[in-house]
Design a protein around this motif. Structure first.
Motif, PDB file in Angstrom:
ATOM      1  N   THR A   1       0.826  -1.197   0.000  1.00  0.00           N
ATOM      2  CA  THR A   1       0.000   0.000   0.000  1.00  0.00           C
ATOM      3  C   THR A   1       0.858   1.242   0.000  1.00  0.00           C
ATOM      4  O   THR A   1       2.039   1.185   0.275  1.00  0.00           O
ATOM      5  N   SER A   2       0.266   2.377  -0.351  1.00  0.00           N
ATOM      6  CA  SER A   2       0.979   3.646  -0.356  1.00  0.00           C
ATOM      7  C   SER A   2       0.505   4.477   0.829  1.00  0.00           C
ATOM      8  O   SER A   2      -0.355   5.336   0.704  1.00  0.00           O
ATOM      9  N   GLY A   3       1.033   4.182   1.994  1.00  0.00           N
ATOM     10  CA  GLY A   3       0.773   4.995   3.165  1.00  0.00           C
ATOM     11  C   GLY A   3      -0.466   4.621   3.951  1.00  0.00           C
ATOM     12  O   GLY A   3      -0.865   5.359   4.827  1.00  0.00           O
ATOM     13  N   ALA A   4      -1.094   3.459   3.680  1.00  0.00           N
ATOM     14  CA  ALA A   4      -2.311   3.094   4.396  1.00  0.00           C
ATOM     15  C   ALA A   4      -2.041   2.198   5.593  1.00  0.00           C
ATOM     16  O   ALA A   4      -2.945   1.679   6.186  1.00  0.00           O
ATOM     17  N   GLY A   5      -0.748   1.989   5.951  1.00  0.00           N
ATOM     18  CA  GLY A   5      -0.426   1.167   7.097  1.00  0.00           C
ATOM     19  C   GLY A   5      -0.520   1.952   8.394  1.00  0.00           C
ATOM     20  O   GLY A   5      -0.806   3.147   8.418  1.00  0.00           O
ATOM     21  N   ILE A   6      -0.271   1.248   9.507  1.00  0.00           N
ATOM     22  CA  ILE A   6      -0.324   1.872  10.826  1.00  0.00           C
ATOM     23  C   ILE A   6       1.024   2.502  11.132  1.00  0.00           C
ATOM     24  O   ILE A   6       2.060   1.852  11.031  1.00  0.00           O
ATOM     25  N   SER A   7       1.001   3.761  11.528  1.00  0.00           N
ATOM     26  CA  SER A   7       2.206   4.474  11.912  1.00  0.00           C
ATOM     27  C   SER A   7       2.227   4.627  13.429  1.00  0.00           C
ATOM     28  O   SER A   7       1.229   5.015  14.037  1.00  0.00           O
ATOM     29  N   VAL A   8       3.364   4.307  14.037  1.00  0.00           N
ATOM     30  CA  VAL A   8       3.508   4.406  15.487  1.00  0.00           C
ATOM     31  C   VAL A   8       4.227   5.699  15.841  1.00  0.00           C
ATOM     32  O   VAL A   8       5.301   5.989  15.306  1.00  0.00           O
ATOM     33  N   GLN A   9       3.622   6.473  16.731  1.00  0.00           N
ATOM     34  CA  GLN A   9       4.210   7.705  17.246  1.00  0.00           C
ATOM     35  C   GLN A   9       4.391   7.534  18.753  1.00  0.00           C
ATOM     36  O   GLN A   9       3.656   6.792  19.401  1.00  0.00           O
ATOM     37  N   GLY A  10       5.357   8.260  19.321  1.00  0.00           N
ATOM     38  CA  GLY A  10       5.592   8.151  20.753  1.00  0.00           C
ATOM     39  C   GLY A  10       5.600   9.500  21.444  1.00  0.00           C
ATOM     40  O   GLY A  10       6.188  10.458  20.940  1.00  0.00           O
ATOM     41  N   VAL A  11       4.918   9.575  22.580  1.00  0.00           N
ATOM     42  CA  VAL A  11       5.023  10.728  23.482  1.00  0.00           C
ATOM     43  C   VAL A  11       5.579  10.155  24.783  1.00  0.00           C
ATOM     44  O   VAL A  11       4.852   9.535  25.569  1.00  0.00           O
ATOM     45  N   MET A  12       6.879  10.331  24.982  1.00  0.00           N
ATOM     46  CA  MET A  12       7.591   9.639  26.045  1.00  0.00           C
ATOM     47  C   MET A  12       8.035  10.604  27.136  1.00  0.00           C
ATOM     48  O   MET A  12       8.689  11.616  26.857  1.00  0.00           O
ATOM     49  N   LEU A  13       7.685  10.269  28.384  1.00  0.00           N
ATOM     50  CA  LEU A  13       8.072  11.064  29.545  1.00  0.00           C
ATOM     51  C   LEU A  13       9.326  10.469  30.180  1.00  0.00           C
ATOM     52  O   LEU A  13       9.459  10.362  31.396  1.00  0.00           O
ATOM     53  N   THR A  14      10.258  10.051  29.343  1.00  0.00           N
ATOM     54  CA  THR A  14      11.514   9.440  29.754  1.00  0.00           C
ATOM     55  C   THR A  14      12.502   9.592  28.612  1.00  0.00           C
ATOM     56  O   THR A  14      12.108   9.833  27.467  1.00  0.00           O
ATOM     57  N   ASN A  15      13.791   9.432  28.924  1.00  0.00           N
ATOM     58  CA  ASN A  15      14.788   9.459  27.857  1.00  0.00           C
ATOM     59  C   ASN A  15      15.176   8.055  27.409  1.00  0.00           C
ATOM     60  O   ASN A  15      16.060   7.896  26.558  1.00  0.00           O
ATOM     61  N   GLN A  16      14.528   7.022  27.931  1.00  0.00           N
ATOM     62  CA  GLN A  16      14.800   5.642  27.519  1.00  0.00           C
ATOM     63  C   GLN A  16      13.878   5.301  26.346  1.00  0.00           C
ATOM     64  O   GLN A  16      12.865   4.627  26.506  1.00  0.00           O
ATOM     65  N   THR A  17      14.244   5.796  25.190  1.00  0.00           N
ATOM     66  CA  THR A  17      13.333   5.755  24.038  1.00  0.00           C
ATOM     67  C   THR A  17      13.902   5.005  22.836  1.00  0.00           C
ATOM     68  O   THR A  17      13.359   5.111  21.742  1.00  0.00           O
ATOM     69  N   ALA A  18      14.971   4.258  23.004  1.00  0.00           N
ATOM     70  CA  ALA A  18      15.637   3.646  21.844  1.00  0.00           C
ATOM     71  C   ALA A  18      14.706   2.727  21.074  1.00  0.00           C
ATOM     72  O   ALA A  18      14.612   2.806  19.840  1.00  0.00           O
ATOM     73  N   GLN A  19      13.969   1.825  21.787  1.00  0.00           N
ATOM     74  CA  GLN A  19      13.134   0.846  21.075  1.00  0.00           C
ATOM     75  C   GLN A  19      11.942   1.504  20.394  1.00  0.00           C
ATOM     76  O   GLN A  19      11.625   1.191  19.245  1.00  0.00           O
ATOM     77  N   ILE A  20      11.256   2.428  21.094  1.00  0.00           N
ATOM     78  CA  ILE A  20      10.086   3.052  20.467  1.00  0.00           C
ATOM     79  C   ILE A  20      10.515   3.929  19.303  1.00  0.00           C
ATOM     80  O   ILE A  20       9.794   4.053  18.306  1.00  0.00           O
ATOM     81  N   LYS A  21      11.708   4.530  19.365  1.00  0.00           N
ATOM     82  CA  LYS A  21      12.196   5.303  18.224  1.00  0.00           C
ATOM     83  C   LYS A  21      12.462   4.401  17.031  1.00  0.00           C
ATOM     84  O   LYS A  21      12.185   4.769  15.887  1.00  0.00           O
ATOM     85  N   THR A  22      12.995   3.209  17.281  1.00  0.00           N
ATOM     86  CA  THR A  22      13.230   2.264  16.185  1.00  0.00           C
ATOM     87  C   THR A  22      11.923   1.885  15.494  1.00  0.00           C
ATOM     88  O   THR A  22      11.835   1.844  14.261  1.00  0.00           O
ATOM     89  N   ILE A  23      10.889   1.618  16.288  1.00  0.00           N
ATOM     90  CA  ILE A  23       9.587   1.251  15.725  1.00  0.00           C
ATOM     91  C   ILE A  23       8.983   2.434  14.975  1.00  0.00           C
ATOM     92  O   ILE A  23       8.435   2.292  13.870  1.00  0.00           O
ATOM     93  N   ALA A  24       9.060   3.622  15.572  1.00  0.00           N
ATOM     94  CA  ALA A  24       8.486   4.809  14.937  1.00  0.00           C
ATOM     95  C   ALA A  24       9.158   5.095  13.599  1.00  0.00           C
ATOM     96  O   ALA A  24       8.487   5.357  12.592  1.00  0.00           O
ATOM     97  N   GLN A  25      10.472   5.042  13.566  1.00  0.00           N
ATOM     98  CA  GLN A  25      11.184   5.327  12.319  1.00  0.00           C
ATOM     99  C   GLN A  25      10.836   4.331  11.230  1.00  0.00           C
ATOM    100  O   GLN A  25      10.730   4.691  10.055  1.00  0.00           O
ATOM    101  N   ALA A  26      10.629   3.074  11.611  1.00  0.00           N
ATOM    102  CA  ALA A  26      10.305   2.035  10.616  1.00  0.00           C
ATOM    103  C   ALA A  26       8.891   2.170  10.086  1.00  0.00           C
ATOM    104  O   ALA A  26       8.563   1.594   9.038  1.00  0.00           O
ATOM    105  N   THR A  27       8.027   2.910  10.784  1.00  0.00           N
ATOM    106  CA  THR A  27       6.626   3.053  10.370  1.00  0.00           C
ATOM    107  C   THR A  27       6.270   4.503  10.052  1.00  0.00           C
ATOM    108  O   THR A  27       5.103   4.880  10.103  1.00  0.00           O
TER     109      THR A  27
END
Length: 533
Positions: free
Chosen positions: A384-410
């Motif tokens: 598809t052209s952009g119809a997938g699920i995109s993950v965004q994060g609002v993080m109240l911590t600086n331990q964000t490596a994994q959620i950033k990896t997921i967000a960038q991939a989506t």
């Protein structure tokens, strides 16, 4: 080695296919039959086969089971994945003669497909401890749907083959024209994540073009391509006790409410859902939180603001313990949002994760990792052209490596700030990333004419949000290669012998963003006929 080769069977008199070829190894004639989708190696319109392989690795994998196939010469070429499959035959009921694919699929009619499937990889499809292999299908056009599973293909050894059945009862209504069905073997992991084989490596799914009709259509009717799609927001919120300290949760709820107020003013259509996540109630999770849970769907998608507000307020009753370690079951929350909510095929889909802790990676009990979450989300978006699920994060911590990896991939982003008072700013920032990079494509089609073999293609309804359109690339025969590029949104295509099929349009904006879409062209009027791959 001898190979079961059902395409090498007796066809029309005079055809060079014959039973003697079935059960032998690879021959030039056998390979040519699969490449043509025809029991005749030289092609014969009376001997069409229900399967056609358009990639050489499909043919090689069929004749050479458990082989290390590589896409480039030498030892360093990219090897094909160990889990792979080929369809051998598709029998349609109801169908044309000999259970062939019907000329037209009618909305409201249920179709049963028996797909002869073969394990061409090097690993058995072993089913145990919750793991399963099933044949599955989905629609890629005229819109994107998720995979629907059919019957099981459990314990199929490399080289073995079996019939698996799927039932297609969701032929799109209120649409006439070409559609694309996607078939794949779907692997269900022990944790419940379902991954088509095409999402686990470089082995592609199998696609067939069909014609769709319904009683209200007498010809191909224009339908929108890419438009300002309705927005679907799934908030996945951490409700462990640390989120209750210093009023974090109330600040988050205020931020969500204020954001929805803005959407009421700017977005024509949106729906909201809510998922809560905490931790496992037993070690190694929350040893003191006997009532904790890995995730819970608080409410499914709704556009009722009163119901949405009531649902968010109910989070105050969900505060759990969360255990002594900082990490929580964020991945279970994302999986619940991706698989248990009623996402619309055509909506713009966002998961917004809000937490003050990182995810457990790997997650106990489920085994989820960031890589598995990415595979799950990309499997839903594939084709598809952009119809997938995109993950965004609002993080109240600086331990964000994994959620950033997921967000960038989506195609998502992560907002990071210890102060939950900035939750609204974070939500608006991640939403702004989604909208500012948006390209809306309107191809102007499908195009139907009986007056001329020249077709005026008009994409002037397209827009680039936050930028200007720099280029229009036109694929005039649907082969995936762009034939002409223009700086204006229109082009006159010439088809001297006529044309029925797809065309493609790719738009590039001044910020470098790219989006593509396809539509149908028929210079013969009426329905678009069956397109042979």
């Amino acid at each position: 080695m001898p190979v079961f080769d059902p395409i090498s069977t007796t066809g029309t008199a005079g055809c060079n296919a014959h039973p003697g070829s079935n059960g032998t190894g690879m021959t030039q004639l056998g390979a040519s039959r699969w490449a043509r989708g025809n029991r005749c190696a030289t092609g014969n319109p009376l001997d069409l086969w229900s399967i056609q392989w358009d990639r050489p690795e499909q043919i090689l994998a069929h004749y050479y089971i458990d082989s290390d196939l590589r896409f480039t010469p030498g030892d360093h070429g990219e090897a094909t994945q160990a889990l792979r499959w080929n369809p051998l035959q598709i029998l349609w009921t109801p169908g044309a003669a000999d259970h062939a694919q019907p000329e037209v699929l009618n909305a409201g009619t249920s179709y049963t497909l028996d797909v002869w499937s073969r394990n061409t990889g090097s690993l058995p499809w072993t089913c145990s401890n919750g793991s399963d292999y099933t044949l599955a299908y989905r629609w890629a056009e005229p819109f994107e749907t998720v995979f629907e599973s059919g019957t099981s293909l459990c314990d199929l050894q490399p080289g073995d083959h079996s019939f698996a059945r799927v039932t297609i009862d969701d032929v799109p209504a209120e649409y006439c024209g070409p559609g694309t069905l996607v078939f794949d073997v779907q692997h269900t992991l022990a944790g419940g994540v379902q991954l088509p084989l095409a999402a686990t490596g470089n082995w592609k799914d199998y696609r067939r073009t069909v014609n769709i009709a319904n009683p209200q259509c007498s010809r191909v009717d224009p339908t929108p391509d890419y438009y300002i799609r309705p927005l679907e927001l799934a908030f996945v919120v951490d409700t462990t006790n640390s989120m209750d300290w210093d009023g974090h949760l109330w600040n988050v709820l205020d931020g969500i409410t204020s954001t929805l107020d803005l959407l009421d003013q700017q977005q024509n259509s949106y729906r909201v859902a809510l998922v809560s996540f905490q931790d496992f109630p037993q070690p190694p999770g929350s040893s003191d939180g006997v009532n904790d849970y890995p995730s819970k769907v608080m409410f499914d998608f709704s556009s009722d603001r009163a119901a949405i507000t009531h649902g968010f307020l109910s989070l105050a009753n969900e505060i759990g313990y969360g255990g002594a370690e900082p990490a929580e079951t964020m991945y279970s929350g994302i999986v619940s949002a991706a698989t248990q909510l009623s996402w619309s095929p055509s909506a713009q889909k966002l998961i917004i994760v809000i937490s003050d802790a990182p995810p457990k990676d790997p997650e106990p009990n489920t085994g989820y990792t960031a890589a598995q979450i990415i595979q799950l989300l990309q499997a839903q978006a594939r084709g598809t052209s952009g119809a997938g699920i995109s993950v965004q994060g609002v993080m109240l911590t600086n331990q964000t490596a994994q959620i950033k990896t997921i967000a960038q991939a989506t195609n998502g982003v992560v907002f990071e700030n210890y102060d939950s008072a900035f939750a609204q700013l974070g939500i608006i920032q991640v939403l702004g990333h989604t909208f500012e990079n948006g390209i809306i494509i309107r191809t102007g089609g499908p195009y139907v004419t009986d007056a001329s073999n020249r077709v005026y293609l008009d994409a002037s309804g397209s827009q680039a949000l936050g930028a200007s359109i720099a280029a229009y690339d036109w694929d005039l025969d649907g082969d995936g290669y762009y034939d002409h590029v223009t700086s204006v949104p229109h082009f006159t295509a010439s088809y001297p012998t006529g044309y029925r099929g797809f065309i493609g349009l790719q738009i590039t904006d001044s910020a470098g963003n790219v989006r593509s879409a396809r539509t149908g062209v028929n210079t013969f009027n009426g329905y678009l006929p069956l397109l042979k791959r």
